[in-house]
Design a protein around this motif. Structure first.
Motif, PDB file in Angstrom:
ATOM      1  N   TRP A 391      -1.256 -13.363  19.514  1.00 29.04           N
ATOM      2  CA  TRP A 391      -2.517 -13.355  20.254  1.00 29.04           C
ATOM      3  C   TRP A 391      -3.108 -11.966  20.407  1.00 29.04           C
ATOM      4  O   TRP A 391      -4.321 -11.802  20.472  1.00 29.04           O
ATOM      5  CB  TRP A 391      -2.319 -14.010  21.631  1.00 29.04           C
ATOM      6  N   ASN A 392      -2.263 -10.937  20.497  1.00 28.78           N
ATOM      7  CA  ASN A 392      -2.811  -9.592  20.679  1.00 28.78           C
ATOM      8  C   ASN A 392      -3.606  -9.132  19.463  1.00 28.78           C
ATOM      9  O   ASN A 392      -4.430  -8.216  19.550  1.00 28.78           O
ATOM     10  CB  ASN A 392      -1.703  -8.589  21.010  1.00 28.78           C
ATOM     11  N   GLN A 393      -3.371  -9.763  18.290  1.00 25.33           N
ATOM     12  CA  GLN A 393      -4.155  -9.482  17.088  1.00 25.33           C
ATOM     13  C   GLN A 393      -5.237 -10.542  16.861  1.00 25.33           C
ATOM     14  O   GLN A 393      -6.374 -10.220  16.502  1.00 25.33           O
ATOM     15  CB  GLN A 393      -3.230  -9.432  15.854  1.00 25.33           C
ATOM     16  N   PRO A 396      -8.652 -10.613  19.620  1.00 24.76           N
ATOM     17  CA  PRO A 396      -9.762  -9.687  19.343  1.00 24.76           C
ATOM     18  C   PRO A 396     -10.496 -10.022  18.046  1.00 24.76           C
ATOM     19  O   PRO A 396     -11.720  -9.906  17.967  1.00 24.76           O
ATOM     20  CB  PRO A 396      -9.075  -8.316  19.234  1.00 24.76           C
ATOM     21  N   PHE A 397      -9.730 -10.452  17.014  1.00 24.44           N
ATOM     22  CA  PHE A 397     -10.327 -10.816  15.722  1.00 24.44           C
ATOM     23  C   PHE A 397     -11.292 -11.992  15.887  1.00 24.44           C
ATOM     24  O   PHE A 397     -12.467 -11.921  15.498  1.00 24.44           O
ATOM     25  CB  PHE A 397      -9.210 -11.168  14.732  1.00 24.44           C
ATOM     26  N   ALA A 398     -10.797 -13.090  16.483  1.00 24.06           N
ATOM     27  CA  ALA A 398     -11.607 -14.300  16.620  1.00 24.06           C
ATOM     28  C   ALA A 398     -12.790 -14.086  17.562  1.00 24.06           C
ATOM     29  O   ALA A 398     -13.910 -14.548  17.288  1.00 24.06           O
ATOM     30  CB  ALA A 398     -10.735 -15.452  17.128  1.00 24.06           C
ATOM     31  N   ILE A 399     -12.558 -13.390  18.664  1.00 28.96           N
ATOM     32  CA  ILE A 399     -13.632 -13.146  19.631  1.00 28.96           C
ATOM     33  C   ILE A 399     -14.724 -12.268  19.009  1.00 28.96           C
ATOM     34  O   ILE A 399     -15.921 -12.484  19.248  1.00 28.96           O
ATOM     35  CB  ILE A 399     -13.063 -12.511  20.927  1.00 28.96           C
ATOM     36  N   ILE A 415     -17.777  -6.326  22.350  1.00 20.57           N
ATOM     37  CA  ILE A 415     -16.995  -7.379  23.008  1.00 20.57           C
ATOM     38  C   ILE A 415     -15.587  -7.443  22.411  1.00 20.57           C
ATOM     39  O   ILE A 415     -14.591  -7.557  23.126  1.00 20.57           O
ATOM     40  CB  ILE A 415     -17.712  -8.744  22.889  1.00 20.57           C
ATOM     41  N   GLY A 416     -15.524  -7.366  21.073  1.00 25.26           N
ATOM     42  CA  GLY A 416     -14.223  -7.382  20.401  1.00 25.26           C
ATOM     43  C   GLY A 416     -13.367  -6.191  20.791  1.00 25.26           C
ATOM     44  O   GLY A 416     -12.155  -6.329  21.009  1.00 25.26           O
ATOM     45  N   MET A 417     -13.978  -5.011  20.891  1.00 27.35           N
ATOM     46  CA  MET A 417     -13.248  -3.810  21.305  1.00 27.35           C
ATOM     47  C   MET A 417     -12.715  -3.959  22.722  1.00 27.35           C
ATOM     48  O   MET A 417     -11.566  -3.592  23.020  1.00 27.35           O
ATOM     49  CB  MET A 417     -14.179  -2.588  21.235  1.00 27.35           C
ATOM     50  N   ALA A 418     -13.551  -4.512  23.624  1.00 26.87           N
ATOM     51  CA  ALA A 418     -13.121  -4.709  25.012  1.00 26.87           C
ATOM     52  C   ALA A 418     -11.920  -5.642  25.064  1.00 26.87           C
ATOM     53  O   ALA A 418     -10.953  -5.398  25.806  1.00 26.87           O
ATOM     54  CB  ALA A 418     -14.275  -5.278  25.834  1.00 26.87           C
ATOM     55  N   CYS A 419     -11.974  -6.697  24.243  1.00 22.67           N
ATOM     56  CA  CYS A 419     -10.855  -7.642  24.188  1.00 22.67           C
ATOM     57  C   CYS A 419      -9.608  -6.952  23.637  1.00 22.67           C
ATOM     58  O   CYS A 419      -8.501  -7.128  24.165  1.00 22.67           O
ATOM     59  CB  CYS A 419     -11.243  -8.830  23.306  1.00 22.67           C
ATOM     60  N   GLY A 420      -9.796  -6.141  22.574  1.00 22.75           N
ATOM     61  CA  GLY A 420      -8.659  -5.425  21.992  1.00 22.75           C
ATOM     62  C   GLY A 420      -8.010  -4.472  22.979  1.00 22.75           C
ATOM     63  O   GLY A 420      -6.790  -4.422  23.106  1.00 22.75           O
ATOM     64  N   PHE A 421      -8.836  -3.732  23.713  1.00 19.79           N
ATOM     65  CA  PHE A 421      -8.315  -2.801  24.715  1.00 19.79           C
ATOM     66  C   PHE A 421      -7.566  -3.539  25.828  1.00 19.79           C
ATOM     67  O   PHE A 421      -6.542  -3.068  26.321  1.00 19.79           O
ATOM     68  CB  PHE A 421      -9.455  -1.975  25.326  1.00 19.79           C
ATOM     69  N   PHE A 422      -8.078  -4.706  26.204  1.00 20.77           N
ATOM     70  CA  PHE A 422      -7.416  -5.482  27.246  1.00 20.77           C
ATOM     71  C   PHE A 422      -5.991  -5.836  26.842  1.00 20.77           C
ATOM     72  O   PHE A 422      -5.039  -5.648  27.611  1.00 20.77           O
ATOM     73  CB  PHE A 422      -8.208  -6.764  27.536  1.00 20.77           C
TER      74      PHE A 422
END
Length: 519
Positions: A391-393, A396-399, A415-422
């Motif tokens: 999920w950590n990969q 962010p990819f799907a979002i 948005i993807g970057m924010a998800c990745g950082f989270f």
């Protein structure tokens, strides 16, 4: 200088054939990207010329090929529509080039290391989906709003899918037949069966697709007039015939747009996305390079910046390093920058003296090439690959994909970057890497957790390790090692034997599929 000249001459017998192959791949792509961008087709050729003739020498990479990129089509079309004119857009391209040169001098070449691979690949996958949706009208000869409202970012996803369904209903038989067969040719030519035969492998699939389209239309004129493809569905380039006529076709930017604030935001967007795509392509080319040469990233930013300034001043699209053309160069046996330069020369000759024949190419062939490009960017296997990484990969990819499809490119990436950082901060709040030396023995220690945020630091430490030494990479204290870190170490391991570096790894493993877990 003499030794460098001898080096280029030594590989000329490999570079010239490779340059011809790259030209045959690049020509339809230059036209196709311009078509998808809603720009004059000639602007795609100019970008290809600048990428081949100029950037090839300014770049520090021997194998990278630059030109107009499919990844910028959405931004380009939206920019032209937002500014209300192609001249204003050209000014943005010139400014973007200036920004890239500044980024190069500021040593911002490490910027690509701070963007997680999941977000970047999510961006490319979303662009692939947009290409498929938006090129279908061209592939079916859908005449309503034929110019192809590529401005996906200005409309809802629902209306785009509605337009796609309409295009499938209102088809032009001749155009559709050409695009379907062209797509089948590209698929077959990309299969493992064809790759078994080395002579066939050297013939680019896009060239065969174009030859098919021209042959079909020529034959239909005599046998089946009802299937003939009309002029508005064919490439339309000015027939030049001389260098003077070529110069007359060049378009200067509209400098009156200097007072328009939108020009500056568009320039910033182009500079950022083009730089990211370039740095990612450069990284991929370094991996494919049989000699394992590493191109300087800051010099590449300056080279691309110079290329974009010149392309914008001549009336061309923005340029980036492009992995499709670069990999074609490597697969064809290219060894030095001469191959890229020669492909640019061939583009110039073709547009100067053979435009009459280029204008016989059906746009359906270009649409088929872009449909295949879109599929490669967004193929289902990519989604499966990221799902298996966890999920950590995958999240962010799907979002990133969904966010870009339903908002726009920059907002989707944010948005993807924010998800990745989270996910990174949740799993790994603090990370550090240290390098210590004792004689010719080096110890690279991964403390606690290591995320993609540490990739730039890791590369700095690895580049500081000299040839002919012993290196121990100790990950026994690391609870988490990010996929980007594993890939960076794996790339170093591939090049280490050639530098006489003996590497030992403790606490984690680097396998062929790049999967790893500490301890």
């Amino acid at each position: 200088m003499t030794s460098q000249l001898n080096y280029y001459l030594k590989h000329l017998h490999q570079d010239i054939p490779a340059g011809i192959v790259v030209f045959l791949v690049a020509l339809p792509l230059c036209l196709g990207v311009a078509l998808a961008s809603g720009a004059p087709l000639f602007s795609g050729i100019i970008a290809g010329l600048v990428g081949g003739i100029l950037v090839s020498w300014a770049s520090g990479s021997q194998l990278s090929v630059s030109g107009p990129a499919a990844g910028l089509t959405v931004i380009v079309f939206d920019a032209i529509e937002t500014l209300g004119g192609f001249g204003g857009f050209l000014l943005s391209v010139v400014m973007a080039g200036g920004l890239q040169i500044i980024l190069g001098f500021l040593k911002a070449g490490v910027i690509g290391a701070f963007f997680p691979a999941s977000v970047i690949k999510g961006m490319l996958a979303a662009i692939g989906v947009i290409l498929i949706i938006k090129q279908t009208p061209h592939a079916t000869g859908y005449d309503t709003s034929f110019e192809g409202d590529e401005s996906y970012m200005q409309e809802s996803a629902e209306s785009s899918f509605f337009e796609l369904s309409q295009a499938l209903e209102a088809i032009t038989p001749g155009v559709t037949l050409v695009s379907i067969v062209a797509l089948l040719i590209l698929i077959v030519w990309d299969s493992g069966f064809i790759k078994q035969f080395k002579p066939l492998k050297l013939i680019p699939g896009p060239l065969l697709a174009v030859i098919w389209g021209i042959s079909f239309n020529t034959l239909a004129m005599h046998i089946a007039p009802e299937l003939v493809i009309g002029e508005k569905h064919l490439v339309s380039l000015p027939e030049l015939g001389s260098a003077a006529n070529f110069m007359n076709q060049l378009r200067l930017p509209d400098f009156s747009y200097f007072t328009n604030p939108k020009v500056y935001s568009i320039a910033g967007t182009i500079a950022i996305i083009a730089s990211l795509e370039t740095l990612l392509s450069l990284e991929a080319v370094d991996k494919l390079d049989p000699h394992k040469r590493v191109a300087p990233t800051n010099r590449e930013l300056k080279a691309q910046g110079l290329g974009n300034m010149i392309s914008g001043l001549m009336g061309g699209l923005p340029v980036t390093a492009v992995i499709v053309r670069s990999s074609a160069n490597i697969n064809a046996g290219g060894q030095t920058r001469i191959a890229c330069f020669f492909h640019g020369v061939l583009l110039l000759v073709s547009v100067l003296f053979f435009a009459k024949y280029l204008n016989m190419i059906p746009l359906a062939c270009l649409a088929a090439i872009l449909l295949q490009t879109g599929y490669k960017l967004a193929k289902p296997a990519l989604f499966v690959e990221f799902y298996r990484k966890g999920w950590n990969q995958f999240a962010p990819f799907a979002i990133t994909v969904v966010a870009i499809l339903f908002t726009d490119l920059l907002l989707g990436i944010a948005i993807g970057m924010a998800c990745g950082f989270f996910f990174v901060l949740k799993a790994n709040f603090h990370a550090a890497i240290t390098l210590t030396q004792h004689g010719d023995h080096y110890l690279l220690r991964l403390h606690k957790d290591v995320s993609f945020l540490n990739k730039a630091l890791l590369r700095k430490h690895l580049s500081a390790i000299p040839d002919n030494c012993e290196l121990l990479i100790d990950g026994t204290k690391a609870l988490f090692i990010d996929q980007d870190i594993i890939e960076t170490i794996a790339d170093f391991l591939l090049a280490a034997p050639g530098r006489g570096i003996n590497v030992e790894i403790q606490g984690f493993s680097v396998s062929s599929d790049m999967s790893s877990s500490p301890h």
